[in-house]
Design a protein around this motif. Structure first.
Motif: not given
Length: 187
Positions: A134-146, A166-175, A180-183
């Motif tokens: 969620p803090f990345a500039a762009a979503r990491a779609d490459d499985p190797g990078l992930r 955490i990595l599944a959360i899109a960049p900037g998705d505060a909701d 995740l925090d509540a869960e």
């Protein structure tokens, strides 16, 4: 006759070893084991001149520093664990470091409970620092990078499952971060 060169090693006795221990604990937060290793190294680097056994003197000095309260393994573990948690390191990494520092499980217990309670906050701090998920500039779609990012989380002591969440959360998705925090129980 050949000229003999004087020994370049400094002499050391129990009184000087005690002075070295006092200077060390005054300067650094340390554990009993780390102080013992420091004093043993000083003994090895020097020429022991005291009639008492060097390692026995070392053990006596460490015990005295503990008795006087200059060395407290439980307090050291709490301080070290909290500092590592603030740096974004997980409970497994903290446990490993405390083991290296010579802290037994009884003294590390409170620090480990604290690290476990702060697992999500610590993992999010790691992600923020490394600009992952969620803090990345762009979503990491490459499985190797992930997977490399998951491996970085694991090396930092975090659970792989938490890293993937955490990595599944899109960049900037505060909701999604709030969900995740509540869960997870709301660090």
């Amino acid at each position: 006759m050949a000229n003999r060169r004087p020994s370049s090693r400094r002499t050391l006795d129990a009184a000087r070893l005690h002075e070295l221990a006092l200077a060390y604990v005054a300067r650094f937060a340390t554990s009993r084991a780390k102080l013992g290793r420091y004093l043993s190294r000083k003994i090895g680097e020097s020429e022991w001149t005291d009639p008492r056994d060097a390692m026995a003197a070392c053990a006596e000095i460490v015990a005295k520093m503990d008795q006087l309260g200059f060395v407290d393994d439980r307090q050291y573990a709490a301080m070290r664990g909290a500092a590592m948690t603030r740096r974004g390191l997980g409970a497994r990494r903290i446990k490993a470091q405390l083991w290296v520092d010579g802290i037994d499980e009884a003294d590390a217990g409170e620090a480990m409970e604290s690290a476990a309670a702060a697992a999500l906050g610590s993992a999010l701090g790691f992600a923020r620092r490394r600009r992952f998920g969620p803090f990345a500039a762009a979503r990491a779609d490459d499985p190797g990078l992930r997977e490399k990012q998951v491996a970085a989380f694991v090396r930092a002591g975090h659970a792989p499952g938490l890293a993937r969440r955490i990595l599944a959360i899109a960049p900037g998705d505060a909701d999604a971060l709030a969900a995740l925090d509540a869960e997870m129980g709301g660090d």
